[in-house]
Design a protein around this motif. Sequence first.
Motif, PDB file in Angstrom:
ATOM      1  N   PHE A  22       0.827  -1.204   0.000  1.00  0.00           N
ATOM      2  CA  PHE A  22       0.000   0.000   0.000  1.00  0.00           C
ATOM      3  C   PHE A  22       0.865   1.260   0.000  1.00  0.00           C
ATOM      4  O   PHE A  22       0.604   2.212  -0.750  1.00  0.00           O
ATOM      5  CB  PHE A  22      -0.950  -0.011   1.201  1.00  0.00           C
ATOM      6  N   GLY A  23       1.882   1.294   0.867  1.00  0.00           N
ATOM      7  CA  GLY A  23       2.717   2.483   0.957  1.00  0.00           C
ATOM      8  C   GLY A  23       3.483   2.762  -0.315  1.00  0.00           C
ATOM      9  O   GLY A  23       3.609   3.926  -0.729  1.00  0.00           O
ATOM     10  N   ARG A  24       3.984   1.721  -0.985  1.00  0.00           N
ATOM     11  CA  ARG A  24       4.820   1.917  -2.167  1.00  0.00           C
ATOM     12  C   ARG A  24       4.009   2.143  -3.430  1.00  0.00           C
ATOM     13  O   ARG A  24       4.413   2.923  -4.298  1.00  0.00           O
ATOM     14  CB  ARG A  24       5.767   0.724  -2.314  1.00  0.00           C
ATOM     15  N   HIS A  25       2.868   1.491  -3.540  1.00  0.00           N
ATOM     16  CA  HIS A  25       2.039   1.719  -4.726  1.00  0.00           C
ATOM     17  C   HIS A  25       1.508   3.145  -4.743  1.00  0.00           C
ATOM     18  O   HIS A  25       1.556   3.812  -5.789  1.00  0.00           O
ATOM     19  CB  HIS A  25       0.873   0.731  -4.756  1.00  0.00           C
ATOM     20  N   PHE A  26       0.995   3.602  -3.609  1.00  0.00           N
ATOM     21  CA  PHE A  26       0.420   4.947  -3.543  1.00  0.00           C
ATOM     22  C   PHE A  26       1.431   6.011  -3.128  1.00  0.00           C
ATOM     23  O   PHE A  26       1.075   7.178  -2.982  1.00  0.00           O
ATOM     24  CB  PHE A  26      -0.767   4.953  -2.571  1.00  0.00           C
TER      25      PHE A  26
ATOM     26  N   VAL B  37      -7.289   6.695  -8.017  1.00  0.00           N
ATOM     27  CA  VAL B  37      -7.579   6.705  -6.576  1.00  0.00           C
ATOM     28  C   VAL B  37      -6.351   7.243  -5.846  1.00  0.00           C
ATOM     29  O   VAL B  37      -5.227   6.800  -6.089  1.00  0.00           O
ATOM     30  CB  VAL B  37      -7.942   5.297  -6.075  1.00  0.00           C
ATOM     31  N   GLN B  38      -6.571   8.174  -4.934  1.00  0.00           N
ATOM     32  CA  GLN B  38      -5.469   8.853  -4.254  1.00  0.00           C
ATOM     33  C   GLN B  38      -5.190   8.236  -2.880  1.00  0.00           C
ATOM     34  O   GLN B  38      -6.096   7.685  -2.225  1.00  0.00           O
ATOM     35  CB  GLN B  38      -5.791  10.334  -4.095  1.00  0.00           C
ATOM     36  N   SER B  39      -3.959   8.349  -2.437  1.00  0.00           N
ATOM     37  CA  SER B  39      -3.546   7.725  -1.178  1.00  0.00           C
ATOM     38  C   SER B  39      -4.343   8.254   0.008  1.00  0.00           C
ATOM     39  O   SER B  39      -4.758   7.491   0.885  1.00  0.00           O
ATOM     40  CB  SER B  39      -2.053   7.950  -0.950  1.00  0.00           C
TER      41      SER B  39
ATOM     42  N   ARG C 210       3.709   7.314   2.995  1.00  0.00           N
ATOM     43  CA  ARG C 210       4.122   6.775   4.297  1.00  0.00           C
ATOM     44  C   ARG C 210       2.944   6.751   5.268  1.00  0.00           C
ATOM     45  O   ARG C 210       2.803   5.821   6.064  1.00  0.00           O
ATOM     46  CB  ARG C 210       5.265   7.636   4.849  1.00  0.00           C
ATOM     47  N   SER C 211       2.060   7.753   5.202  1.00  0.00           N
ATOM     48  CA  SER C 211       0.919   7.790   6.122  1.00  0.00           C
ATOM     49  C   SER C 211      -0.029   6.626   5.852  1.00  0.00           C
ATOM     50  O   SER C 211      -0.549   6.004   6.802  1.00  0.00           O
ATOM     51  CB  SER C 211       0.177   9.124   5.997  1.00  0.00           C
ATOM     52  N   LEU C 212      -0.263   6.288   4.578  1.00  0.00           N
ATOM     53  CA  LEU C 212      -1.124   5.147   4.271  1.00  0.00           C
ATOM     54  C   LEU C 212      -0.468   3.852   4.734  1.00  0.00           C
ATOM     55  O   LEU C 212      -1.158   2.940   5.221  1.00  0.00           O
ATOM     56  CB  LEU C 212      -1.394   5.088   2.765  1.00  0.00           C
ATOM     57  N   GLU C 213       0.844   3.748   4.602  1.00  0.00           N
ATOM     58  CA  GLU C 213       1.562   2.575   5.098  1.00  0.00           C
ATOM     59  C   GLU C 213       1.324   2.398   6.598  1.00  0.00           C
ATOM     60  O   GLU C 213       1.064   1.282   7.079  1.00  0.00           O
ATOM     61  CB  GLU C 213       3.059   2.742   4.817  1.00  0.00           C
ATOM     62  N   LEU C 214       1.369   3.508   7.345  1.00  0.00           N
ATOM     63  CA  LEU C 214       1.167   3.438   8.795  1.00  0.00           C
ATOM     64  C   LEU C 214      -0.275   3.087   9.153  1.00  0.00           C
ATOM     65  O   LEU C 214      -0.519   2.291  10.066  1.00  0.00           O
ATOM     66  CB  LEU C 214       1.565   4.768   9.443  1.00  0.00           C
TER      67      LEU C 214
END
Length: 485
Positions: A110-114, A403-405, A117-121
């Motif tokens: 998720f973090g790398r596709h979008f 679609v945005q992060s 870092r916040s989505l990764e967390l």
Amino acid sequence: MTAAIFFGVMALSVLVAFSARRGMKNMSIGEYLVGGRSFPPWLLYFLAVGEIYSIGTMIGFPAGIYAGGASYGIWFLGYILLAYPLGYYIAPLIWRAGVRYDAMTVPDVFGRHFRSRSLELVTAAALLIALVPWGQYQFIGMQVVLGALGLPISPVQSVVLAGVIAFLYLAVSGVRSPAFVAILKDVLMVLGIVVVGVVTVTAGGGPAEVFGPHAVPRAQVTMSGSPMVFALTTIVFQSVTFYLGFSAAYVFTAKSERAIKSSTVWMPVYMLMYPFLVATAYFAFADRPDVKDPNTVFMAVVQDRLPDWAVGVVAAGAGLSGVLVLAVTALTIGGIVSRNLAPHVRPEAQRRTTTAVVAVFLVAAAVLTLTASTLMLTVLNLTYYLLGQLVPGWLALMFCRRVQSWAVSAGMLGGIAASIALYVTDPGLGGINAGLVAVAFNCVLMFGLSRLRPGPVTEPLSALPPVTSGQDAKESPGRVGGRTG
């Protein structure tokens, strides 16, 4: 005899785990967490079914039929049967994401596709909240099973035993140990289920007597209204969540997309053991109508109808089922903490950090089992709801371009809030599974916000060419975005 066979099998499983390390000297974090993306179809098959058909299959399925009748059996069997054809097409895309982004956890993807870092967390936090009680539940399952089978093990001893064995599995060779131990576990589990089913049908006078209308109450084989709605919506919700919530831990280990499809084709074979579990539950209607705790139905029949040595085999299969799921869950949690939550952990130190987190988790889960099991079982009911909130994000990165992060994060947080609110208030919803409602709310937020404020185009995974093998990850041009960990 029962105890000797049980402890003997546990010791044998540790030897199998040690043998999985044979020929390997220095184990990287990639080998530790995802087996170097090298598992052939047969090994992936056993790791996958080892996770799918766990202690809940042996204990929970007949208990559910005994307590709830047809509605439980229909949705339980239905969601697994629907999950396999979905997984045949979806699981290769999950693996492709792992290769493209050199990912070993879902938050990595998720973090790398979008590129967020916040989505990764957010993804890491959602997974931890869902998986911690799931792992701890395996301890509780071990206590219930071993206690009901009459083994001379106290609750504390059973928890310590499960924790130590799970840690040994992972400390030796990471995910390879559960994969090889799963072969032993599956043999014992299937053997135990089939033997118990045959014995109960024979003791009951044959299939006509066990399944006949005079033996099974009508209420147990009919369903309509809200129970029917619940069964159908649960089949849809859990079949999708099955792969997009639980499965990445073993999908990432495959050597190729072809290996995933080859193993998935044969997974429904295990469904052949369910008629034997149904026979056991139906036999118990007449033979053990006074069972107070439905979770002990299968084990009560085992003790009544099998000799001590056979009881030991069943106990060993159930015990390995719990330990295996516990080990894989602990490894997943360890990987998320070391790669996604802990800042600035060097790649060469991630394996040591993961092993340390595994040890801490096992100790903490054991303590919670002994001191706050009721609270954790309450939280466990939210596990599937929370894991379901990953589904919209997976669909976005697989099939959508704009679609945005931040919209994915907003949808996930909104879905988690809706899951908790629906669980606490329990509005009924006419029988509709609350998790499905929360996922729908998540989707509305994610896609709606992205449409209101569109951003740059991101190529979806389904539009990219397949990768032939895990070894091609080194040449993959898609290793972009986020941290390389």
